[in-house]
Design a protein around this motif. Structure first.
Motif: not given
Ligand code: MSP
Length: 475
Positions: A447-472
């Motif tokens: 769960x900590x790992x999944x949660x970190x990916x949620x956070x990473x998706x949010x943080x990288x969104x401005x830079x890599x909108x598509x990749x971030x959406x893909x993670x989501x």
């Protein structure tokens, strides 16, 4: 603090295709716009094209076209480029649009009525390529432009002048009172010392060609292209035709101009003087970035080493290109674009660090828990450690993004990603699964790992909108 945020790129000359330089500023503006939006700001993001001037007129004629036909054929290339780069602008302005001509008329009239425009004669050198007047003491190589090196033309014509010198002290005072007005600091100092050498009045009208905005009080004169172009920042937020928008975005918004160091003086000197004269609030921040070279050399058409965003996107994908530009050099510094460093970044940061974390985590979640989220157990020290690193990361990102230090913000995100990869190695989920008594610990770790990916998706969104959406999507 104001919740309205207005960010602009320079408006690009339409004489050539968009290249890595124009892409760079536009991506940076897109990043900051997406970041601010994600924080709940009301964002207006402007880009566009600079379509008047002698250079455009001459190029068009050389191609047997009217200037209007020429600019109409070029402007869509920019629109198309920004679409490919996933640039989410609010408005795209072309200086040949009626709304802009009206805005230029208005500011000219205001400045004229103020008594800040007078008739004189301009005699001196002009660089058509940079669309700029070059004072005698700056000429290089006998008769060449200090910025682009091209041959200068001698101009002698009746001209209207803007009393820029009148605003020298007011401008200096403003710069000194507002340390964030010109960023980065090194460039601010350059501007200050330039102003201290003494500002000259600026010739703002031309008579020897036609491709520009006519000046109402001066028949036969057209507006100097920089006076015209700078005004675009007012036009788009309704200076002439939408007082409500103008009030929101200009008067009650944080106004930020992003641009390259070569055009800083126009933005940090001419532009504020125009606004001071017209009685309009000055922008809040003028942020200039450095220049890209290509494989260690200055980019030029003749050398054939101009980096084409289209080719790069085709090779590496849009997010990788955006990421590399923002990550490779700190905004403000010069940087070198090289295939080697791009490939290294993609392999190490994107595939190895981010890609691995995502794939390992999802892989394990499916394998161990059939993709179903289980309830976490007790939190251990290593977990707390990760939480505190995340909190610290957010603070660092805030601080650096506020100063347009995108690469440092990304560095912080990647420190967090690396930490989470290390977390996998340290918590060893593949051993936990083998021990019945460790099932709940395994759930906590996953769960900590999944949660970190949620956070990473949010943080990288401005830079890599598509990749971030893909993670989501995968989450
Ligand atoms: N039309 C003017 C701007 C008017 S704004 C009111 C202009 N246009 S431009 O197309 O020549 O340049 C636009 C931007 O591209 C500038 O910010 C410039 O710094 C940037 N770059 C051009 N070549 C560049 C690199 N090699 N590297 C980074 N940016 C560079 O100037």
């Amino acid at each position: 603090m104001s919740k309205n945020f207005y960010v602009t790129t320079p408006i690009y000359y339409v004489n050539g295709d968009p290249h890595v330089g124009s892409a760079y500023t536009t991506i940076a503006a897109d990043v900051i716009a997406r970041y601010k939006k994600s924080k709940g700001f009301n964002v207006f993001f402007l880009t566009g094209t600079d379509e008047h001037g002698q250079k455009v007129e001459e190029t068009a004629r050389g191609r047997g076209l009217t200037p209007q036909e020429w600019v109409d054929s070029m402007a869509p290339k920019f629109v198309d480029m920004w679409e490919r780069l996933n640039i989410n602008y609010t408005d795209f302005i072309r200086t040949t649009e009626l709304r802009h001509k009206e805005a230029v008329k208005k500011i000219l009239k205001t400045v004229y009525d103020k008594g800040d425009i007078y008739k004189g004669e301009y005699e001196g050198k002009y660089c058509v390529s940079c669309e700029t007047f070059v004072p005698e003491n700056q000429i290089i190589n006998n008769n060449c432009c200090p910025d682009c090196g091209k041959e200068l033309r001698t101009v002698k014509e009746e001209s209207y002048f803007f009393k820029m010198s009148k605003y020298q002290e007011l401008l200096l005072e403003h710069i000194e009172k507002n340390p964030d007005f010109i960023l980065p600091i090194s460039r601010r100092n350059e501007v200050i010392s330039f102003i201290k050498q003494g500002l000259q009045d600026l010739s703002i009208s031309r008579t020897t060609f036609e491709w520009g905005i006519p000046i109402e009080f001066a028949p036969g004169h057209i507006t100097y292209v920089w006076f015209d172009a700078l005004t675009n920042y007012l036009t788009a937020v309704g200076y002439e035709n939408n007082s409500e928008l103008f009030d929101t975005m200009w008067n009650n918004g944080e106004v930020v101009h992003l641009l390259g160091k070569d055009i800083l003086r126009f933005h940090a000197i001419i532009w504020p003087c125009m606004l001071l004269s017209a009685g309009i609030k000055l922008p809040d921040k003028i942020v200039s970035h450095g220049w890209w070279t290509s494989e260690g050399e200055k980019m030029s058409k003749s050398k054939g080493n101009v980096v084409s965003p289209v080719e790069e996107i085709e090779k590496y994908g849009v997010d990788a290109f955006r990421y590399c530009l923002m990550r490779e050099v700190n905004f403000g510094n010069d940087g070198d674009y090289s295939t080697n460093s791009i490939i290294n970044r993609i392999n190490s940061d994107l595939a190895n660090d981010l890609g691995n974390l995502l794939n390992r985590t999802l892989g394990m979640y499916h394998k161990y828990f059939d993709g179903v989220i289980r309830e976490s157990g007790k939190v251990e020290e290593i977990d707390l450690n990760v939480i505190s690193l995340y909190d610290e990361t957010i603070k660092i990102i805030e601080e650096h993004t506020g100063k347009f230090e995108f690469s440092k913000a990304l560095e912080a995100i990647w420190r967090f990603i690396s930490r989470m990869n290390k977390y996998v190695d340290e918590t060893t989920p593949w051993l936990l699964i083998k021990d019945e008594t460790k099932k709940q610990r395994l759930a906590t770790v996953m769960n900590f790992l999944i949660d970190s990916l949620v956070k990473i998706a949010v943080l990288t969104m401005p830079y890599m909108p598509e990749a971030s959406q893909n993670i989501w999507n995968q989450l």
